[in-house]
Design an enzyme around this catalytic site. Structure first.
Site, PDB file in Angstrom:
ATOM      1  N   TRP A 217       0.097   5.607   7.615  1.00 31.43           N
ATOM      2  CA  TRP A 217      -0.093   4.269   7.040  1.00 31.43           C
ATOM      3  C   TRP A 217       0.578   3.180   7.866  1.00 31.43           C
ATOM      4  O   TRP A 217       0.031   2.083   8.010  1.00 31.43           O
ATOM      5  CB  TRP A 217       0.375   4.254   5.586  1.00 31.43           C
TER       6      TRP A 217
ATOM      7  N   ASP B 220       6.771  -1.901   3.353  1.00 29.09           N
ATOM      8  CA  ASP B 220       5.719  -1.340   2.515  1.00 29.09           C
ATOM      9  C   ASP B 220       6.339  -0.199   1.722  1.00 29.09           C
ATOM     10  O   ASP B 220       6.611   0.876   2.260  1.00 29.09           O
ATOM     11  CB  ASP B 220       4.572  -0.845   3.403  1.00 29.09           C
TER      12      ASP B 220
ATOM     13  N   LYS C 148       0.668   4.792  -7.129  1.00 32.55           N
ATOM     14  CA  LYS C 148       1.592   5.904  -6.892  1.00 32.55           C
ATOM     15  C   LYS C 148       2.583   5.999  -8.048  1.00 32.55           C
ATOM     16  O   LYS C 148       2.586   6.949  -8.797  1.00 32.55           O
ATOM     17  CB  LYS C 148       2.360   5.719  -5.577  1.00 32.55           C
TER      18      LYS C 148
END
Length: 372
Positions: free
Chosen positions: A110, A182, A206
């Site tokens: 990511w 992030d 999540k």
């Protein structure tokens, strides 16, 4: 499928994408789809311009501030577009026209995706690249491996890489340089000092709720000098002025986030107890991996192991396929590794119970002894 079976499947969902939600939140959401208590309308049909929804936004922000002990010098935004949109919005704000270089840590799948959008806005320096270490994103940089510039526009990193299962246990970078993180996959899983960050963002699916909403915590001072030419919908100021209702928001997703925040505060007791519970879950899974090194091989360097995503391999693809087949028969879901890496991945976000993890540990022990 009976309601009891359906509940068991939800409780044993170790998916790395949309994570498991607490049972009490699922129950509240199920009721809200029929009719929100005190409103009498389905959550799917309540106007985002209603007084009820405006109060929901206010309460959601209040609960988040309480959990983080967040000072008024930070704004809270509920946006759309996932973390992926933040990959562009952040350099538009902090890099465009700055004449400075942004520094990025490339530590996994990511964080690698966050870099190309930034390069559209200015100069980017990859301060550390885990892929070039020759071990496939198995570890994170140590402090002495990072030569951070005091003149950088900002430092960006991903606190937990869901694909490879590596997680920062300390905060990288240098204070005095804008720090952007992030935290999509470990936000609210443990305490952190928000004042060491200038911008933190996390998509919901999540630890926070379903897909559709992204939380942004941003230092208000960053909004004093916004570059010209940013479309209004990509300008944080527009969303702040509109109280996160600049355009039609995902009402149901925000409602679920509000329930999760209340669960964290009232039932878990805050981030310290949540952290302790998450450590117990992770210790159980890494323990069974380490007990059976001839069967399970953990992917991440032990010092960098994630408490959210436990990634491991078995000796052969055939053994992995057998493991997944038996796990599915035993009621477990979502254990197949990410398509880019393969293997097995057990995601143990906040909503995953200790009892469910212990059940997986028992299954893994049994497979190690009898899975031939």
């Amino acid at each position: 499928m009976t309601p009891e079976t359906a509940f068991d499947r939800n409780a044993l969902n170790f998916s790395g994408g949309p994570g498991a939600l607490p049972a009490v939140v699922l129950a509240e959401t199920r009721q809200a789809i029929q009719a929100v208590p005190g409103v009498g309308l389905s959550i799917l049909g309540i106007s985002h311009r209603s007084d009820w929804f405006a109060e929901l936004i206010t309460q959601t922000e209040r609960d988040l501030r309480a959990l983080l002990k967040l000072p008024d010098s930070y704004a809270v935004l509920l946006l759309q577009g996932g973390a992926t949109l933040q990959f562009s919005m952040i350099p538009m704000l902090l890099l465009r026209g700055s004449g400075c270089t942004a520094e990025y840590l490339r530590t996994g799948y990511w964080s690698a995706k966050s870099i190309p959008p930034a390069r559209l806005e200015g100069e980017v320096r990859v301060l550390w690249d885990g892929e070039r270490q020759g071990d496939g994103f198995r570890r994170l940089p140590t402090a002495d491996e990072l030569e951070c510039s005091s003149a950088a526009a900002y430092l960006h990193y991903v606190s937990n890489e869901t694909v490879e299962g590596v997680q920062f246990q300390t905060i990288p970078g240098r204070d005095g340089v804008k720090r952007v993180c992030d935290m999509s996959s470990d936000f609210l899983s443990r305490p952190f000092d928000p004042e060491r960050f200038d911008l933190v963002y996390a998509h919901a699916q999540k630890n926070l709720g379903p897909a559709g909403v992204t939380l942004v915590v941003i230092r208000r001072a960053l909004l004093d000098q916004v570059p010209a030419g940013i479309p209004e919908i990509l300008d944080y100021r527009a969303h702040l002025q509109a109280r996160s209702i600049y355009n039609t928001p995902p009402v149901m997703a925000i409602y679920v986030v509000s329930r999760v925040l209340r669960w964290l505060r009232e039932e878990i007791g805050g981030l310290e107890p949540m952290d302790a519970l998450n450590r117990r879950k992770a210790d159980g899974l890494y323990g069974v991996i380490d007990r059976h090194p001839d069967v399970y091989a953990g992917w991440a360097n032990p010092a960098d192991r994630s408490r959210m995503n436990v990634v491991f391999r078995l000796p052969t693809p055939e053994r992995e396929a057998d493991f997944l087949r038996r796990a599915e028969s035993a009621g477990f879901s979502g254990l197949k590794g990410h398509r880019s890496l393969g293997g097995i991945r057990a995601s143990i976000y906040n909503g995953m119970t200790l009892a469910a993890v212990e059940r997986l540990v028992e299954f893994m022990d049994d497979f190690a002894h009898n899975g031939h």
